[in-house]
Write a protein that holds these residues in place. Structure first.
Motif, short mmCIF file in Angstrom:
data_model
loop_
_atom_site.label_atom_id
_atom_site.label_comp_id
_atom_site.label_asym_id
_atom_site.label_seq_id
_atom_site.Cartn_x
_atom_site.Cartn_y
_atom_site.Cartn_z
N LEU A 7 82.72 -9.03 -15.16
CA LEU A 7 83.63 -10.14 -14.86
C LEU A 7 84.21 -10.02 -13.45
N LEU A 8 84.54 -8.81 -13.05
CA LEU A 8 85.09 -8.61 -11.71
C LEU A 8 84.03 -8.85 -10.63
N GLU A 9 82.77 -8.57 -10.97
CA GLU A 9 81.69 -8.76 -10.00
C GLU A 9 81.26 -10.22 -9.88
N ARG A 10 81.24 -10.94 -11.00
CA ARG A 10 80.63 -12.27 -11.00
C ARG A 10 81.60 -13.44 -11.12
N CYS A 11 82.84 -13.17 -11.49
CA CYS A 11 83.78 -14.26 -11.73
C CYS A 11 84.96 -14.18 -10.76
N GLN A 12 85.61 -15.31 -10.58
CA GLN A 12 86.70 -15.37 -9.60
C GLN A 12 88.06 -15.43 -10.30
N TYR A 13 88.34 -14.41 -11.09
CA TYR A 13 89.64 -14.38 -11.76
C TYR A 13 90.76 -14.05 -10.78
N GLU A 14 91.90 -14.67 -10.99
CA GLU A 14 93.09 -14.28 -10.27
C GLU A 14 93.55 -12.95 -10.87
N PRO A 15 93.57 -11.89 -10.09
CA PRO A 15 93.84 -10.56 -10.67
C PRO A 15 95.23 -10.40 -11.26
N ASP A 16 96.17 -11.28 -10.84
CA ASP A 16 97.52 -11.15 -11.40
C ASP A 16 97.79 -12.24 -12.44
N SER A 17 96.73 -12.82 -13.01
CA SER A 17 96.93 -13.90 -13.98
C SER A 17 97.71 -13.39 -15.19
N ARG A 18 98.74 -14.14 -15.55
CA ARG A 18 99.60 -13.73 -16.66
C ARG A 18 99.43 -14.68 -17.84
N ASP A 19 99.48 -14.12 -19.04
CA ASP A 19 99.49 -14.99 -20.22
C ASP A 19 100.92 -15.47 -20.44
N ILE A 52 101.08 0.11 -1.17
CA ILE A 52 101.25 -0.03 -2.61
C ILE A 52 102.38 -0.97 -2.98
N GLN A 53 103.37 -1.09 -2.05
CA GLN A 53 104.49 -1.98 -2.32
C GLN A 53 104.05 -3.45 -2.39
N THR A 54 102.88 -3.80 -1.85
CA THR A 54 102.42 -5.19 -1.86
C THR A 54 101.38 -5.44 -2.95
N LEU A 55 101.35 -4.58 -3.95
CA LEU A 55 100.39 -4.78 -5.05
C LEU A 55 100.77 -6.04 -5.83
N LEU A 56 100.51 -7.17 -5.22
CA LEU A 56 100.89 -8.45 -5.85
C LEU A 56 99.64 -9.12 -6.38
N SER A 57 98.87 -8.31 -7.07
CA SER A 57 97.66 -8.86 -7.62
C SER A 57 97.31 -7.97 -8.78
N LEU A 58 96.53 -8.47 -9.61
CA LEU A 58 95.88 -7.72 -10.66
C LEU A 58 96.75 -7.15 -11.74
N GLY A 59 97.83 -7.44 -11.86
CA GLY A 59 98.75 -6.75 -12.72
C GLY A 59 99.39 -5.86 -11.77
N ALA A 60 98.66 -6.01 -10.67
CA ALA A 60 99.01 -5.18 -9.59
C ALA A 60 99.77 -6.06 -8.65
N ASP A 61 100.59 -6.89 -8.94
CA ASP A 61 101.99 -6.67 -8.89
C ASP A 61 102.12 -5.56 -9.91
N LEU A 62 101.85 -4.36 -9.44
CA LEU A 62 102.00 -3.20 -10.30
C LEU A 62 103.40 -3.23 -10.92
N HIS A 63 104.31 -3.92 -10.23
CA HIS A 63 105.70 -3.99 -10.66
C HIS A 63 105.97 -5.21 -11.53
#
Length: 322
Positions: free
Chosen positions: A204-216, A250-261
């Motif tokens: 999925l990470l290789e072939r799809c364009q998911y927003e890494p910080d997508s939240r349910d 690391i403070q700018t991990l605003l993606s992927l859940g990564a808004d790690l915060h």
């Protein structure tokens, strides 16, 4: 009807069902030859709490010869449904019986018929990781983009089951099937991460364009799903994917859940989830990545949820501040 006669008929019905389940067509025919009225009755009879017909039993157990006899000799309707609106095609697809699936399709079975909760035969096939049946259904016109009542399409279901070859196939025949959310805004990436399907997450990470910080709807990201369920390899994969795409700190991990915060709806961080699950390796990764402990809406720090010695050990020497 006398009680004795009722009991005798009930026993006969049980016997017929057993013969169908075991695929003993000759003995089944012999039973019907003894009673012409029984032949008429079984054509339309629904059995038990599920309301299955003989067609459902034959399709579920994969007895093509029995299925053929029921359709061509007893002239049973291939679209008969049980109490959950399941058709025989649902049963054959669910259990991966390719020959029965092809026979029913050849006889004109509705390809995208819906059972309770709006599940199609293709969705049922995707729960069994049976590539051949999935291919047969799609080649006969099954729509991979249909959603069930929870908002899942077949790609969502395949992502949960974890066969990367099926994921690759679905992306080939339906390139947009990845771009979907359930009614609570969960993507197939959430689903694969939650269920520990490493190879599927990688695909999925290789072939799809998911927003890494997508939240349910609860504020949970795929990264948080992986952490919460102890899938350390997937957590690493998601974190690495983020780092490949960004050069900031690391403070700018605003993606992927990564808004790690990132926090969920109750102000819990990924660290809360890792501690609650007692996943020492996941806690270690988060602390190494720079995630600070914090209070959730109940006034609880993540470290207060730690119980196991190896998890508690990770917090030694770390000061807690609100």
């Amino acid at each position: 009807m006398s009680h004795r006669k009722y009991m005798a008929e009930a026993e006969n019905q049980k016997k017929l069902l057993r013969l169908i389940q075991e695929g003993r067509l000759d003995l089944f025919k012999e039973e019907l030859q003894r009673d012409e009225n029984m032949t008429k009755e079984v054509r339309r009879k629904h059995y038990g709490k599920s309301g299955d017909t003989l067609m459902h039993y034959a399709a579920r157990h994969g007895h093509l010869n029995v299925l053929t006899h029921l359709v061509e000799t007893l002239e049973m309707d291939i679209e008969m449904f049980n109490n959950d609106y399941k058709r025989p095609l649902h049963e054959a697809a669910s259990m991966g019986h390719k020959d029965c699936v092809l026979y029913l399709l050849d006889k004109g079975a509705e390809i995208d018929c819906l059972k309770k909760a709006d599940w199609t035969p293709l969705m049922m096939a995707c729960t069994r990781k049976n590539m051949e049946v999935i291919k047969d259904l799609i080649e006969h016109g099954a729509n991979p983009l249909l959603k069930n009542k929870d908002g899942w399409n077949c790609f969502h279901i395949a992502s949960r089951e974890g066969d990367p070859q099926i994921i690759q196939y679905l992306l080939t025949v339906s390139p947009s099937s990845w771009n979907t959310e359930s009614k609570i805004k969960r993507t197939p990436l959430h689903t694969a991460a939650m269920h520990g399907c490493f190879d599927v997450v990688k695909t999925l990470l290789e072939r799809c364009q998911y927003e890494p910080d997508s939240r349910d709807k609860c504020g949970v990201t795929p990264f948080m799903d992986a952490i919460q369920n102890g899938h350390i390899d997937i957590a690493r994969l998601l974190l690495e994917k983020y780092k490949e795409g960004h050069t900031s700190t690391i403070q700018t991990l605003l993606s992927l859940g990564a808004d790690l915060h990132a926090k969920d709806g109750k102000n819990r961080s990924a660290l809360h989830m890792a501690c609650a699950g007692q996943h020492a390796a996941c806690v270690w990764i988060l602390l190494q990545a720079g995630l600070q402990d914090s209070l959730d809406d109940t006034g609880t720090f993540a470290r207060q949820l730690a119980k196991k010695p190896d998890v508690l050990q990770l917090f030694k020497g770390i000061s807690v501040s609100a």
